[in-house]
Every structure is written in C-alpha cells, then in structure tokens.
Design a protein around this motif. Structure first.
Motif, mmCIF file in Angstrom:
data_model
loop_
_atom_site.group_PDB
_atom_site.id
_atom_site.type_symbol
_atom_site.label_atom_id
_atom_site.label_comp_id
_atom_site.label_asym_id
_atom_site.label_seq_id
_atom_site.Cartn_x
_atom_site.Cartn_y
_atom_site.Cartn_z
ATOM 1 N N LEU A 190 0.816 -1.218 0.000
ATOM 2 C CA LEU A 190 0.000 0.000 0.000
ATOM 3 C C LEU A 190 0.850 1.270 0.000
ATOM 4 O O LEU A 190 0.544 2.204 -0.751
ATOM 5 C CB LEU A 190 -0.999 -0.008 1.160
ATOM 6 N N PRO A 191 1.934 1.347 0.777
ATOM 7 C CA PRO A 191 2.782 2.539 0.675
ATOM 8 C C PRO A 191 3.361 2.738 -0.740
ATOM 9 O O PRO A 191 3.475 3.875 -1.215
ATOM 10 C CB PRO A 191 3.885 2.293 1.697
ATOM 11 N N ILE A 192 3.702 1.666 -1.426
ATOM 12 C CA ILE A 192 4.197 1.782 -2.805
ATOM 13 C C ILE A 192 3.089 2.326 -3.704
ATOM 14 O O ILE A 192 3.316 3.232 -4.515
ATOM 15 C CB ILE A 192 4.707 0.424 -3.325
ATOM 16 N N ILE A 193 1.889 1.801 -3.549
ATOM 17 C CA ILE A 193 0.750 2.276 -4.347
ATOM 18 C C ILE A 193 0.488 3.750 -4.058
ATOM 19 O O ILE A 193 0.270 4.538 -4.978
ATOM 20 C CB ILE A 193 -0.497 1.407 -4.088
ATOM 21 N N VAL A 194 0.543 4.130 -2.784
ATOM 22 C CA VAL A 194 0.335 5.541 -2.431
ATOM 23 C C VAL A 194 1.410 6.409 -3.087
ATOM 24 O O VAL A 194 1.108 7.468 -3.653
ATOM 25 C CB VAL A 194 0.308 5.739 -0.897
ATOM 26 N N ALA A 195 2.658 5.977 -3.048
ATOM 27 C CA ALA A 195 3.744 6.752 -3.675
ATOM 28 C C ALA A 195 3.476 6.937 -5.168
ATOM 29 O O ALA A 195 3.737 8.006 -5.729
ATOM 30 C CB ALA A 195 5.088 6.071 -3.448
ATOM 31 N N LEU A 196 2.944 5.909 -5.805
ATOM 32 C CA LEU A 196 2.690 5.980 -7.250
ATOM 33 C C LEU A 196 1.411 6.733 -7.602
ATOM 34 O O LEU A 196 1.193 7.054 -8.768
ATOM 35 C CB LEU A 196 2.671 4.576 -7.853
ATOM 36 N N THR A 197 0.568 7.043 -6.613
ATOM 37 C CA THR A 197 -0.642 7.823 -6.912
ATOM 38 C C THR A 197 -0.286 9.233 -7.365
ATOM 39 O O THR A 197 -1.093 9.903 -7.993
ATOM 40 C CB THR A 197 -1.617 7.913 -5.713
ATOM 41 N N PHE A 198 0.932 9.656 -7.054
ATOM 42 C CA PHE A 198 1.372 10.994 -7.439
ATOM 43 C C PHE A 198 2.078 11.001 -8.788
ATOM 44 O O PHE A 198 2.690 11.991 -9.167
ATOM 45 C CB PHE A 198 2.237 11.599 -6.332
ATOM 46 N N GLY A 199 1.991 9.893 -9.515
ATOM 47 C CA GLY A 199 2.534 9.843 -10.861
ATOM 48 C C GLY A 199 3.615 8.804 -11.051
ATOM 49 O O GLY A 199 4.088 8.168 -10.106
ATOM 50 N N GLU A 200 3.988 8.647 -12.310
ATOM 51 C CA GLU A 200 5.021 7.693 -12.736
ATOM 52 C C GLU A 200 6.332 8.012 -12.027
ATOM 53 O O GLU A 200 6.699 9.179 -11.884
ATOM 54 C CB GLU A 200 5.174 7.828 -14.245
ATOM 55 N N LYS A 201 7.018 6.963 -11.586
ATOM 56 C CA LYS A 201 8.283 7.158 -10.870
ATOM 57 C C LYS A 201 9.292 6.095 -11.259
ATOM 58 O O LYS A 201 8.932 4.993 -11.666
ATOM 59 C CB LYS A 201 8.050 7.073 -9.359
ATOM 60 N N ARG A 202 10.547 6.443 -11.084
ATOM 61 C CA ARG A 202 11.638 5.484 -11.245
ATOM 62 C C ARG A 202 11.848 4.771 -9.913
ATOM 63 O O ARG A 202 11.380 5.211 -8.867
ATOM 64 C CB ARG A 202 12.906 6.207 -11.678
ATOM 65 N N PHE A 203 12.572 3.667 -9.973
ATOM 66 C CA PHE A 203 12.816 2.819 -8.805
ATOM 67 C C PHE A 203 13.361 3.632 -7.630
ATOM 68 O O PHE A 203 12.863 3.546 -6.512
ATOM 69 C CB PHE A 203 13.780 1.695 -9.194
#
Length: 117
Positions: free
Chosen positions: A31-44
C-alpha cells in the motif's frame, strides 16, 4: 436452512473477498508503494526514497508482485542509459476509496491512542 447456516453464509460472503484483497495487498509495503505511485510515474530510486525503510531487494520483489497482480505497470524506455518507470494501472486506481478510508481510520486511531496514553 438453519439461521446459523444463513449467518455462516453471509459471513463467508464478506470474508472471501476481504481475504482475496488482503492476499493481494499483504505485507507492510504494497500500500505505501501504491500511495507513492498515486502521485505519478516514478523510477525505482524515487519510490525507494518515498517509501522510507524499504530495502531495494524488498522494493523489487513488491513491485514484481504488484505487476503480476495488475496493479503496477513497468515500462522500459528505449533510451541510453535504459530508463525504467513504474505507474499505477487503471485497476489499481480503484483502491482510492480503500486508501482514503484507511487514511481516515489511521488518523482517528492515532488520536484515540494519544488520548488514552
């Protein structure tokens, strides 16, 4: 049909889908990873910085699991050096209400704990 059979059936109708959801979202990192990605595309590396405390190895494993379950899309860009990005799929965006409910409950729980400390 006995009343207890009806209650048992209703209970299973609630527990099965909840269990399915928990099987996909298990652990403390998805869920924290999903939350981080809610703000857009990201690199590793960007995800690793935002999800504090996760190791690179665990992040890699969790991203793979999320990709297998259709929640994260991994894109390899044809650049030099190669650029890999991660973003949410349309399906993962259906978790918005769940995440918002968890956020609200977490705030309420924190207040409750602080009042009783």
């Amino acid at each position: 049909m006995e009343p207890t059979d009806i209650v048992h059936s209703e209970c299973l109708n609630i527990l099965r889908p909840v269990r399915d959801a928990l099987d996909v979202l298990n652990g403390k990192w998805k869920l924290p990873i999903i939350v981080a990605l809610t703000f857009g595309e990201k690199r590793f590396g960007e995800i690793a910085r935002e999800v504090q405390g996760i190791t690179d190895r665990m992040l890699s494993k969790e991203l793979r699991d999320l990709e297998v379950n259709g929640l994260v899309k991994r894109t390899i860009h044809d650049t030099y050096p190669v650029k890999v990005t991660y973003e949410l799929t349309p399906h993962s965006k259906t978790l918005g209400e769940v995440i918002e409910s968890l956020r609200k409950w977490g705030m309420l729980h924190r207040q409750n704990i602080m009042q009783h400390s």
